[in-house]
Design a protein around this motif. Structure first.
Motif, mmCIF file in Angstrom:
data_model
loop_
_atom_site.group_PDB
_atom_site.id
_atom_site.type_symbol
_atom_site.label_atom_id
_atom_site.label_comp_id
_atom_site.label_asym_id
_atom_site.label_seq_id
_atom_site.Cartn_x
_atom_site.Cartn_y
_atom_site.Cartn_z
ATOM 1 N N ARG A 4 0.827 -1.220 0.000
ATOM 2 C CA ARG A 4 0.000 0.000 0.000
ATOM 3 C C ARG A 4 0.857 1.264 0.000
ATOM 4 O O ARG A 4 0.503 2.270 -0.602
ATOM 5 N N GLN A 5 2.001 1.220 0.698
ATOM 6 C CA GLN A 5 2.881 2.387 0.794
ATOM 7 C C GLN A 5 3.584 2.702 -0.523
ATOM 8 O O GLN A 5 3.999 3.834 -0.738
ATOM 9 N N TRP A 6 3.739 1.714 -1.397
ATOM 10 C CA TRP A 6 4.554 1.892 -2.599
ATOM 11 C C TRP A 6 3.808 1.726 -3.905
ATOM 12 O O TRP A 6 4.327 2.067 -4.969
ATOM 13 N N MET A 7 2.594 1.226 -3.856
ATOM 14 C CA MET A 7 1.844 0.994 -5.092
ATOM 15 C C MET A 7 1.376 2.313 -5.692
ATOM 16 O O MET A 7 1.282 3.335 -5.008
ATOM 17 N N ALA A 8 1.093 2.276 -6.973
ATOM 18 C CA ALA A 8 0.428 3.395 -7.632
ATOM 19 C C ALA A 8 -1.065 3.197 -7.382
ATOM 20 O O ALA A 8 -1.643 2.205 -7.829
ATOM 21 N N SER A 9 -1.647 4.096 -6.620
ATOM 22 C CA SER A 9 -3.080 4.012 -6.331
ATOM 23 C C SER A 9 -3.865 4.519 -7.531
ATOM 24 O O SER A 9 -3.382 5.344 -8.299
ATOM 25 N N ASP A 10 -5.077 4.034 -7.657
ATOM 26 C CA ASP A 10 -5.958 4.471 -8.732
ATOM 27 C C ASP A 10 -5.258 4.378 -10.089
ATOM 28 O O ASP A 10 -5.120 5.373 -10.803
ATOM 29 N N PRO A 11 -4.807 3.173 -10.474
ATOM 30 C CA PRO A 11 -4.063 3.030 -11.718
ATOM 31 C C PRO A 11 -4.910 3.278 -12.954
ATOM 32 O O PRO A 11 -6.144 3.141 -12.906
ATOM 33 N N VAL A 12 -4.259 3.642 -14.024
ATOM 34 C CA VAL A 12 -4.924 3.769 -15.319
ATOM 35 C C VAL A 12 -5.353 2.360 -15.720
ATOM 36 O O VAL A 12 -4.564 1.416 -15.619
ATOM 37 N N VAL A 13 -6.583 2.211 -16.149
ATOM 38 C CA VAL A 13 -7.113 0.903 -16.528
ATOM 39 C C VAL A 13 -7.782 0.995 -17.895
ATOM 40 O O VAL A 13 -7.994 2.093 -18.415
ATOM 41 N N VAL A 14 -8.128 -0.160 -18.419
ATOM 42 C CA VAL A 14 -8.807 -0.208 -19.704
ATOM 43 C C VAL A 14 -9.896 -1.278 -19.644
ATOM 44 O O VAL A 14 -9.784 -2.254 -18.904
ATOM 45 N N ASP A 15 -10.951 -1.062 -20.395
ATOM 46 C CA ASP A 15 -12.044 -2.015 -20.528
ATOM 47 C C ASP A 15 -11.634 -3.071 -21.568
ATOM 48 O O ASP A 15 -10.905 -2.753 -22.506
#
Length: 147
Positions: A4-15
C-alpha cells in the motif's frame, strides 16, 4: 513496508472492449508499461507494452492494408491480447512478497486487489525504490563502481 505504501493508487485501466491501438496510445500517453483490464472495477486481465507493440517484423509480414490494420490493433479488442491468468497481491502484503511474486513469475508488475476490487499496481521499480529507502547503503553507491 507494505505494498500500500509503494503501489500506484488508482491506476490507469482499460475495458476489455477497447481496441488494442487505443490501449497502446493510453500507455504511451501516461508513460506506463502495464495496463490492468477491468470490468465493473473487477480485474479480469492485464496488458503489457509487449502485448500491444508493433514491431518491424510484423509490419513486413502483413503484406496488405488489412494486415497493417490487424498488426496495429485496429478492429481488435484488448481482450484478444490480454493475459487472463493474472497474479495479484493484497495492499497489506509486504513489498518483499510483491518482489518475490514478480521474480518467481517473471513479470514486472502486480495488480493490487482488495475486497475483489483493483486498488493499485506495484512494479519492480516501486520495489527497488522501497529497498533503496529501507537500506541507505543500497543507495550510497548508486551510479558509481567500487575501485
Amino acid at each position: 513496508m507494505t505494498v500500500r505504501q509503494w503501489m500506484a493508487s488508482d491506476p490507469v485501466v482499460v475495458d476489455p472492449t477497447v481496441e488494442v491501438h487505443e490501449a497502446r496510445a493510453t500507455m504511451q500517453r501516461n508513460g506506463i508499461r502495464h495496463l490492468p483490464v477491468v470490468r465493473d472495477g473487477v480485474l479480469i486481465g492485464i496488458v503489457s507494452d509487449r502485448d500491444v507493440r508493433i514491431d518491424a517484423g510484423s509490419l513486413e509480414a502483413c503484406g496488405s492494408i488489412e494486415g497493417v490494420k490487424d498488426v496495429s490493433g485496429h478492429g481488435r479488442e484488448v481482450s484478444s491480447v490480454m493475459a487472463t491468468s493474472v497474479h495479484h497481491i493484497g495492499p497489506d502484503a509486504s513489498v518483499g512478497d510483491a518482489a518475490r511474486v514478480m521474480m518467481s513469475r517473471h513479470i514486472s508488475a502486480v495488480p493490487v486487489v482488495e475486497d475483489g476490487r483493483l486498488v493499485g499496481i506495484i512494479t519492480t521499480t516501486d520495489c527497488l525504490l522501497a529497498a533503496l529507502t529501507a537500506d541507505p547503503d543500497l543507495g550510497s553507491g548508486a551510479g558509481s563502481r567500487a575501485p
